[in-house]
Design an enzyme around this catalytic site. Structure first.
Site, PDB file in Angstrom:
ATOM      1  N   LYS A  27       0.835  -1.210   0.000  1.00  0.00           N
ATOM      2  CA  LYS A  27       0.000   0.000   0.000  1.00  0.00           C
ATOM      3  C   LYS A  27       0.867   1.257   0.000  1.00  0.00           C
ATOM      4  O   LYS A  27       0.606   2.202  -0.741  1.00  0.00           O
ATOM      5  CB  LYS A  27      -0.905  -0.056   1.245  1.00  0.00           C
ATOM      6  N   ARG A  32       2.932   5.920  -3.326  1.00  0.00           N
ATOM      7  CA  ARG A  32       4.072   6.706  -3.809  1.00  0.00           C
ATOM      8  C   ARG A  32       4.208   6.574  -5.332  1.00  0.00           C
ATOM      9  O   ARG A  32       4.504   7.555  -6.021  1.00  0.00           O
ATOM     10  CB  ARG A  32       5.349   6.252  -3.094  1.00  0.00           C
ATOM     11  N   GLY A 125      -4.436   8.039   5.825  1.00  0.00           N
ATOM     12  CA  GLY A 125      -3.533   9.038   6.385  1.00  0.00           C
ATOM     13  C   GLY A 125      -2.328   9.268   5.475  1.00  0.00           C
ATOM     14  O   GLY A 125      -1.851  10.400   5.322  1.00  0.00           O
ATOM     15  N   ARG A 153      -7.508  12.403  13.113  1.00  0.00           N
ATOM     16  CA  ARG A 153      -6.052  12.195  13.146  1.00  0.00           C
ATOM     17  C   ARG A 153      -5.287  13.523  13.054  1.00  0.00           C
ATOM     18  O   ARG A 153      -5.744  14.471  12.439  1.00  0.00           O
ATOM     19  CB  ARG A 153      -5.655  11.213  12.033  1.00  0.00           C
ATOM     20  N   SER A 200       9.030   9.189  11.463  1.00  0.00           N
ATOM     21  CA  SER A 200       7.740   9.022  10.777  1.00  0.00           C
ATOM     22  C   SER A 200       7.970   9.146   9.283  1.00  0.00           C
ATOM     23  O   SER A 200       8.434  10.180   8.797  1.00  0.00           O
ATOM     24  CB  SER A 200       6.744  10.090  11.229  1.00  0.00           C
ATOM     25  N   GLN A 202       5.711   9.278   7.039  1.00  0.00           N
ATOM     26  CA  GLN A 202       4.758  10.206   6.422  1.00  0.00           C
ATOM     27  C   GLN A 202       5.264  11.641   6.545  1.00  0.00           C
ATOM     28  O   GLN A 202       5.225  12.409   5.579  1.00  0.00           O
ATOM     29  CB  GLN A 202       3.385  10.059   7.077  1.00  0.00           C
ATOM     30  N   ASP A 355       2.817  -1.054  12.259  1.00  0.00           N
ATOM     31  CA  ASP A 355       1.532  -1.494  11.708  1.00  0.00           C
ATOM     32  C   ASP A 355       1.228  -2.961  12.050  1.00  0.00           C
ATOM     33  O   ASP A 355       0.103  -3.430  11.853  1.00  0.00           O
ATOM     34  CB  ASP A 355       1.513  -1.313  10.180  1.00  0.00           C
ATOM     35  N   ARG A 386      -5.559   2.026  18.353  1.00  0.00           N
ATOM     36  CA  ARG A 386      -5.288   0.592  18.212  1.00  0.00           C
ATOM     37  C   ARG A 386      -4.927  -0.078  19.526  1.00  0.00           C
ATOM     38  O   ARG A 386      -5.042  -1.303  19.631  1.00  0.00           O
ATOM     39  CB  ARG A 386      -4.179   0.363  17.169  1.00  0.00           C
TER      40      ARG A 386
HETATM   41  C1  S3P Z   1       3.298   4.950   6.334  1.00  0.00           C
HETATM   42  C2  S3P Z   1       3.982   5.330   7.447  1.00  0.00           C
HETATM   43  C3  S3P Z   1       3.657   4.906   8.817  1.00  0.00           C
HETATM   44  C4  S3P Z   1       2.673   3.734   8.794  1.00  0.00           C
HETATM   45  C5  S3P Z   1       1.560   3.953   7.824  1.00  0.00           C
HETATM   46  C6  S3P Z   1       2.115   4.067   6.410  1.00  0.00           C
HETATM   47  C7  S3P Z   1       3.767   5.413   5.006  1.00  0.00           C
HETATM   48  O1  S3P Z   1       3.088   5.983   9.527  1.00  0.00           O
HETATM   49  O2  S3P Z   1       2.174   3.496  10.085  1.00  0.00           O
HETATM   50  O3  S3P Z   1       0.653   2.866   7.857  1.00  0.00           O
HETATM   51  O4  S3P Z   1       3.362   4.824   3.976  1.00  0.00           O
HETATM   52  O5  S3P Z   1       4.571   6.350   4.956  1.00  0.00           O
HETATM   53  P1  S3P Z   1       3.997   7.110  10.288  1.00  0.00           P
HETATM   54  O6  S3P Z   1       4.757   7.836   9.266  1.00  0.00           O
HETATM   55  O7  S3P Z   1       2.975   7.991  10.965  1.00  0.00           O
HETATM   56  O8  S3P Z   1       4.850   6.377  11.249  1.00  0.00           O
END
Ligand code: S3P
Length: 474
Positions: A27, A32, A125, A153, A200, A202, A355, A386
């Site tokens: 995913k 990306r 997210g 969130r 993180s 993200q 995750d 969670r």
């Molecule tokens: C993700 C980063 C993670 C992960 C999320 C997917 C990503 O989150 O938990 O399911 O694809 O960059 P965080 O960046 O908040 O740790």
């Protein structure tokens, strides 16, 4: 297989696992590939075993931003895309039997166009946070909306750093308006260095994406290296991204931005999603079987922290046919029924397995002795809280578990009291919390306990793993 209601699916008792399993394309990598393909110059061709609602949300949004996308989908993916309102992108000329293909006609980030309608990120997210990084260097404003879970969130973690780079945000929660810098007084991205207290992917990715089209170097320093799909993919497209380990053990990721940067299009096969594979890795470990083979799984070391945790617990897992695929390591994963022992898991291990913690909670119920997880407070702001949801779910099935502010403890085999009650009247909030990983964890737990398996809130499962049921013989 019975559909109880539109929300639930029931697998009869006697259901077994398939010996050979394929999981959907990763995913994170798919989001990306679609986004970066849209920012590139030329046609990207992205091949994947399957993709869920979250990835369809990213596809819909980039199409709204003026990018031409066409989908050549397998029959089941076609049904899902249609239910997501994407029929107009589905090519009806050919229907592949095995893999789906996404064609993205990128014309550079400057060719993105304002969408009058809000950009609906659904439950995702990653879509919302990475999108903020892409929108940073546009010359228009966008409104981002999401489902009930996404509205709760935090987005301050994105709005704060990107704000320092000159991007304006309406606030730190959804609905969110983002004003691209070319519409503001600055007119361009202000390169920066950010030291993240918590790793993180993200946040890192949003900053790097914004920095890509600024003139100068943007840096992100992380205490541990979070998943690095962004860095790998952008490098493969010709972007000047580099990672170095600092003397104090932290990681510095750097992008040399330029407003004339042109990214090469992608041609890639998305590796299977390790986080999806984990449900069946755990199922294979805690039930009697002669070995389950999960094919073509992404085993990027920034994603596979759970494998080390499992090995420490005594799991028999073998990686076979290891190879590289589009800059990402992949392997077939063979798992066998194993005698497991409980362990303590802390913040460092959690960061690389974030995750996978819900399904590790299920596995812990089948280990000898307690398993304790700390340093996982981030789980409280995922698709659901969670920690609460996994604790409530385990209790429903009679598993002794204790909740901490930053994790939980599962008492292991001795703690399977059998006193749980999964009658409809006592099923809790977790059955409809809209969190795919909670629904799938509960399904694997019921499967391991024997008897029929009810997959609660199946539409949420489809956000990441629409082919979940196809991994069972029923
Ligand atoms: C993700 C980063 C993670 C992960 C999320 C997917 C990503 O989150 O938990 O399911 O694809 O960059 P965080 O960046 O908040 O740790």
């Amino acid at each position: 297989m019975k559909h109880h209601s539109t929300e639930e699916v029931c697998l009869p008792s006697g259901t077994t696992l398939k010996k050979e399993i394929f999981v959907p394309g990763d995913k994170s990598v798919t989001h990306r590939a679609v986004m970066f393909g849209a920012m590139a110059n030329g046609e990207s061709v992205i091949t994947t075993n399957a993709l869920g609602r979250d990835n369809f949300a990213t596809i819909r949004i980039f199409n709204q931003l003026g990018v031409s996308i066409s989908l050549s989908l397998t029959p089941s993916m076609k049904v899902l895309a249609e239910s997501e309102g994407l029929s107009h992108l589905v090519s009806h000329e050919d229907t592949p039997e095995k893999d789906s293909v996404i064609h993205v006609q990128g014309r550079g980030v400057a060719a993105l166009r304002k969408s009058e309608a809000p950009l609906d990120c659904g439950n995702s997210g990653t879509t919302a946070r990475l999108l903020c990084g892409v929108l940073a260097s546009t010359n228009f404003s966008s409104i981002l909306v999401g489902d009930h879970s996404l509205q709760k969130r935090p987005f301050g973690r994105i709005a704060d750093p990107l704000g320092k780079m000159g991007v304006q945000f309406s606030g730190g929660v959804m609905p969110l308006t983002v004003w691209g810098v070319r519409e503001s007084v600055h007119g361009s991205i202000i390169p920066q260095t950010f030291e993240l207290k918590k790793a993180s992917a993200q946040v890192k990715s949003a900053i790097l994406l914004a920095g890509l089209f600024g003139s100068g170097v943007t840096r992100v320093i992380e205490p541990v290296l979070s998943r690095d799909h962004t860095e790998r993919m952008l490098s493969s497209m010709g972007a000047p991204v580099s990672t170095t380990m600092l003397e104090d053990g932290r990681f510095q990721i750097e992008v040399e931005g330029s407003d004339t940067l042109s990214l090469s299009p992608l041609r890639c096969v998305i590796p299977g999603d390790f986080s999806a594979a984990m449900f069946f890795i755990v199922a294979g470990l805690i039930t009697k079987n002669d070995g389950i083979l999960i094919r073509n799984v992404g085993v990027n070391p920034t994603r596979t922290g759970a494998l080390e945790i499992l090995k420490e617990m005594g799991a028999h897992i073998e990686l076979q046919n290891e190879s590289m695929n589009g800059g990402e390591p992949v392997a077939d994963v063979l798992v066998c029924t194993s005698d497991l022992k409980g362990i303590s898991i802390g913040a460092v291990e959690v960061a690389r397995a974030i995750d996978e913690i819900p399904i590790l909670g299920v596995l812990a119920a089948f280990a000898e002795g307690p398993t304790r997880i700390h340093g996982a407070e981030e789980l409280r702001v995922k698709e659901s809280d969670r920690i609460s949801m996994v604790v409530a779910m385990l209790k429903t099935y009679g598993i002794q578990v204790k909740e901490f502010p930053d994790g939980f403890e599962v008492y292991g085999r001795g703690g399977l009291s059998g006193e749980g009650n999964s009658e409809d009247s006592v099923l809790g909030e977790w059955t409809h919390c809209g969190d795919h990983r909670i629904s799938m964890s509960a399904a694997i737990l019921q499967f391991a306990l024997g008897g029929e398996v009810i997959v609660y809130d199946f539409p949420s499962v489809e956000t990441s793993f629409p082919t979940f049921l196809s991994c069972f013989n029923c």
